[in-house]
Design a protein around this motif. Structure first.
Motif, PDB file in Angstrom:
ATOM      1  N   VAL A   4       0.871  -1.175   0.000  1.00 17.12           N
ATOM      2  CA  VAL A   4       0.000   0.000   0.000  1.00 17.12           C
ATOM      3  C   VAL A   4       0.908   1.225   0.000  1.00 17.12           C
ATOM      4  CG1 VAL A   4      -1.713   1.315   1.289  1.00 17.12           C
ATOM      5  CG2 VAL A   4      -1.881  -1.182   1.197  1.00 17.12           C
ATOM      6  N   ARG A   5       0.731   2.077  -1.008  1.00 14.22           N
ATOM      7  CA  ARG A   5       1.567   3.273  -1.132  1.00 14.22           C
ATOM      8  C   ARG A   5       0.782   4.496  -0.698  1.00 14.22           C
ATOM      9  NH1 ARG A   5       3.476   0.159  -5.527  1.00 14.22           N
ATOM     10  NH2 ARG A   5       5.715  -0.157  -5.407  1.00 14.22           N
ATOM     11  N   GLN A   6       1.417   5.355   0.050  1.00 14.97           N
ATOM     12  CA  GLN A   6       0.740   6.529   0.600  1.00 14.97           C
ATOM     13  C   GLN A   6       1.541   7.776   0.284  1.00 14.97           C
ATOM     14  OE1 GLN A   6      -0.343   6.019   4.724  1.00 14.97           O
ATOM     15  NE2 GLN A   6      -1.142   8.090   4.906  1.00 14.97           N
ATOM     16  N   SER A   7       0.819   8.851  -0.061  1.00 14.79           N
ATOM     17  CA  SER A   7       1.482  10.133  -0.320  1.00 14.79           C
ATOM     18  C   SER A   7       0.533  11.279   0.038  1.00 14.79           C
ATOM     19  CB  SER A   7       1.864  10.236  -1.807  1.00 14.79           C
ATOM     20  OG  SER A   7       0.698  10.226  -2.622  1.00 14.79           O
ATOM     21  N   PRO A   8       1.051  12.471   0.318  1.00 19.05           N
ATOM     22  CA  PRO A   8       2.465  12.761   0.484  1.00 19.05           C
ATOM     23  C   PRO A   8       2.976  12.275   1.839  1.00 19.05           C
ATOM     24  CG  PRO A   8       1.192  14.708   0.994  1.00 19.05           C
ATOM     25  CD  PRO A   8       0.205  13.656   0.557  1.00 19.05           C
ATOM     26  N   GLN A   9       4.263  12.339   2.048  1.00 21.59           N
ATOM     27  CA  GLN A   9       4.847  11.934   3.320  1.00 21.59           C
ATOM     28  C   GLN A   9       4.486  12.956   4.401  1.00 21.59           C
ATOM     29  OE1 GLN A   9       9.087  11.486   3.066  1.00 21.59           O
ATOM     30  NE2 GLN A   9       9.173  10.161   4.847  1.00 21.59           N
ATOM     31  N   SER A  10       4.449  14.226   4.009  1.00 23.38           N
ATOM     32  CA  SER A  10       4.013  15.258   4.943  1.00 23.38           C
ATOM     33  C   SER A  10       3.222  16.310   4.180  1.00 23.38           C
ATOM     34  CB  SER A  10       5.211  15.892   5.665  1.00 23.38           C
ATOM     35  OG  SER A  10       6.038  16.558   4.742  1.00 23.38           O
ATOM     36  N   LEU A  11       2.326  16.986   4.898  1.00 19.76           N
ATOM     37  CA  LEU A  11       1.413  17.933   4.268  1.00 19.76           C
ATOM     38  C   LEU A  11       1.115  19.040   5.266  1.00 19.76           C
ATOM     39  CD1 LEU A  11      -0.562  18.649   1.928  1.00 19.76           C
ATOM     40  CD2 LEU A  11      -2.243  17.190   3.073  1.00 19.76           C
ATOM     41  N   THR A  12       1.238  20.275   4.800  1.00 23.79           N
ATOM     42  CA  THR A  12       0.892  21.422   5.637  1.00 23.79           C
ATOM     43  C   THR A  12      -0.205  22.220   4.952  1.00 23.79           C
ATOM     44  OG1 THR A  12       3.136  21.577   6.555  1.00 23.79           O
ATOM     45  CG2 THR A  12       1.744  23.521   6.752  1.00 23.79           C
ATOM     46  N   VAL A  13      -1.275  22.493   5.668  1.00 22.56           N
ATOM     47  CA  VAL A  13      -2.369  23.304   5.134  1.00 22.56           C
ATOM     48  C   VAL A  13      -2.731  24.363   6.161  1.00 22.56           C
ATOM     49  CG1 VAL A  13      -3.292  21.403   3.735  1.00 22.56           C
ATOM     50  CG2 VAL A  13      -4.198  21.797   6.045  1.00 22.56           C
ATOM     51  N   TRP A  14      -3.439  25.392   5.692  1.00 25.07           N
ATOM     52  CA  TRP A  14      -3.930  26.421   6.602  1.00 25.07           C
ATOM     53  C   TRP A  14      -5.288  25.999   7.141  1.00 25.07           C
ATOM     54  CZ3 TRP A  14      -0.644  30.029   8.143  1.00 25.07           C
ATOM     55  CH2 TRP A  14       0.412  30.373   7.317  1.00 25.07           C
ATOM     56  N   GLU A  15      -5.585  26.470   8.319  1.00 26.07           N
ATOM     57  CA  GLU A  15      -6.889  26.236   8.925  1.00 26.07           C
ATOM     58  C   GLU A  15      -7.985  26.641   7.929  1.00 26.07           C
ATOM     59  OE1 GLU A  15      -7.314  28.202  12.657  1.00 26.07           O
ATOM     60  OE2 GLU A  15      -9.373  27.523  12.975  1.00 26.07           O
ATOM     61  N   GLY A  16      -8.998  25.764   7.778  1.00 23.65           N
ATOM     62  CA  GLY A  16     -10.102  26.046   6.870  1.00 23.65           C
ATOM     63  C   GLY A  16      -9.938  25.430   5.490  1.00 23.65           C
ATOM     64  N   GLU A  17      -8.698  25.060   5.126  1.00 27.94           N
ATOM     65  CA  GLU A  17      -8.484  24.445   3.818  1.00 27.94           C
ATOM     66  C   GLU A  17      -8.847  22.958   3.858  1.00 27.94           C
ATOM     67  OE1 GLU A  17      -4.932  27.114   1.825  1.00 27.94           O
ATOM     68  OE2 GLU A  17      -4.364  25.302   2.919  1.00 27.94           O
ATOM     69  N   THR A  18      -8.918  22.348   2.667  1.00 24.53           N
ATOM     70  CA  THR A  18      -9.150  20.904   2.569  1.00 24.53           C
ATOM     71  C   THR A  18      -7.815  20.193   2.385  1.00 24.53           C
ATOM     72  OG1 THR A  18     -11.358  21.161   1.618  1.00 24.53           O
ATOM     73  CG2 THR A  18     -10.225  19.060   1.235  1.00 24.53           C
ATOM     74  N   ALA A  19      -7.545  19.257   3.265  1.00 20.94           N
ATOM     75  CA  ALA A  19      -6.333  18.437   3.160  1.00 20.94           C
ATOM     76  C   ALA A  19      -6.696  17.169   2.389  1.00 20.94           C
ATOM     77  CB  ALA A  19      -5.797  18.091   4.536  1.00 20.94           C
ATOM     78  N   ILE A  20      -5.821  16.777   1.458  1.00 18.50           N
ATOM     79  CA  ILE A  20      -6.067  15.579   0.647  1.00 18.50           C
ATOM     80  C   ILE A  20      -4.896  14.630   0.795  1.00 18.50           C
ATOM     81  CG2 ILE A  20      -6.473  14.664  -1.659  1.00 18.50           C
ATOM     82  CD1 ILE A  20      -7.698  17.370  -2.393  1.00 18.50           C
ATOM     83  N   LEU A  21      -5.195  13.424   1.268  1.00 20.74           N
ATOM     84  CA  LEU A  21      -4.183  12.388   1.475  1.00 20.74           C
ATOM     85  C   LEU A  21      -4.511  11.228   0.545  1.00 20.74           C
ATOM     86  CD1 LEU A  21      -4.686  14.068   4.201  1.00 20.74           C
ATOM     87  CD2 LEU A  21      -3.618  12.136   5.358  1.00 20.74           C
ATOM     88  N   ASN A  22      -3.471  10.644  -0.065  1.00 21.36           N
ATOM     89  CA  ASN A  22      -3.691   9.653  -1.113  1.00 21.36           C
ATOM     90  C   ASN A  22      -3.061   8.306  -0.817  1.00 21.36           C
ATOM     91  OD1 ASN A  22      -4.909  11.547  -3.152  1.00 21.36           O
ATOM     92  ND2 ASN A  22      -2.916  12.527  -2.894  1.00 21.36           N
TER      93      ASN A  22
END
Lengths: 113, 113
Positions: A4-22
């Motif tokens: 199972v492959r996962q990306s990104p390794q790390s993610l920074t978003v601002w409060e209120g934004e949508t974070a997308i993990l794959n």
């Protein structure tokens, strides 16, 4: 192959934004796809899960999108909050080796206020 | 509800030493797992067991033994601790087939001097 492959390794978003993990997988017989979150110093805990009969699962601000044909699934965190900052793991299980669970390597999410 | 307990919480060993970690669950779950988590990394499956006296190897079983003498308990033995090894060992359980949520214990943090 049961990777199972996962990306990104790390993610920074601002409060209120949508974070997308794959995540993507290789074994087409997998039939259960959970996402776990892990806060610093704590153990992983189930956040949300989906089975291939559906292509979308929602729970509040958390949504899994599932693409069986491409063997991909993603976690969308809408209106991200600083309290969502954690490491998120996708996983896959079932199929040819029913009781075995394969985890992705994790995405470290940071939500800035 | 139920709980998973792991003992000890912290384990310090010497190089070459045989070390045993214990896990107990009162969920009455059939399946139990042992994972290793290195700092900032994902979860790697060491052993799992689908019922009392059953043992199945995970991807990281070399250097470890496991024992499931009772449905409620699952122990892991590091057969020969490696110098400077540091990791958290997580025990988990799930109701039956792997297509169910896993519940994790608080972990045992191993340090080898």
């Amino acid at each position: 192959q049961q990777q199972v492959r996962q990306s990104p390794q790390s993610l920074t978003v601002w409060e209120g934004e949508t974070a997308i993990l794959n995540c993507s997988y290789e074994d087409s017989t997998f039939d259960y796809f959970p996402w776990y979150h892990q806060f610093p110093g704590e153990s992983p805990a189930l956040l949300i899960a989906i089975r291939p009969v559906s292509n979308k699962k929602e729970d509040g601000r958390f949504t899994i999108f599932f693409n069986k044909r491409e063997k991909k699934f993603s976690l969308h965190i809408a209106d991200s909050q600083p309290g969502d900052s954690a490491t998120y793991f996708c996983a896959a299980s079932g199929g040819s080796n029913t009781n075995k669970v394969v985890f992705g390597t994790g995405t470290r999410l940071q939500v800035l206020p | 509800g139920g709980i998973i307990t792991q003992t000890p919480k912290f384990l310090i060993g010497q190089e070459g030493q045989k070390l045993t970690l214990k896990c107990q669950q009162n969920f009455n779950h059939d399946t139990m797992y042992w994972y290793r988590q290195d700092s900032g990394k994902g979860l790697r499956l060491i052993y799992y067991s689908i019922t009392e006296n059953d043992l199945q190897k995970g991807d990281l079983s070399e250097g470890y033994d496991a024992s499931r003498e009772k449905k409620s308990s699952f122990s892991l033995t590091v057969t020969s601790a490696q110098k400077n090894e540091m990791a958290v060992f997580l025990c988990a359980s799930s109701p039956g087939q792997s297509s169910y949520e896993q519940y994790f214990g608080p972990g045992t943090r191993l340090t080898v001097l």
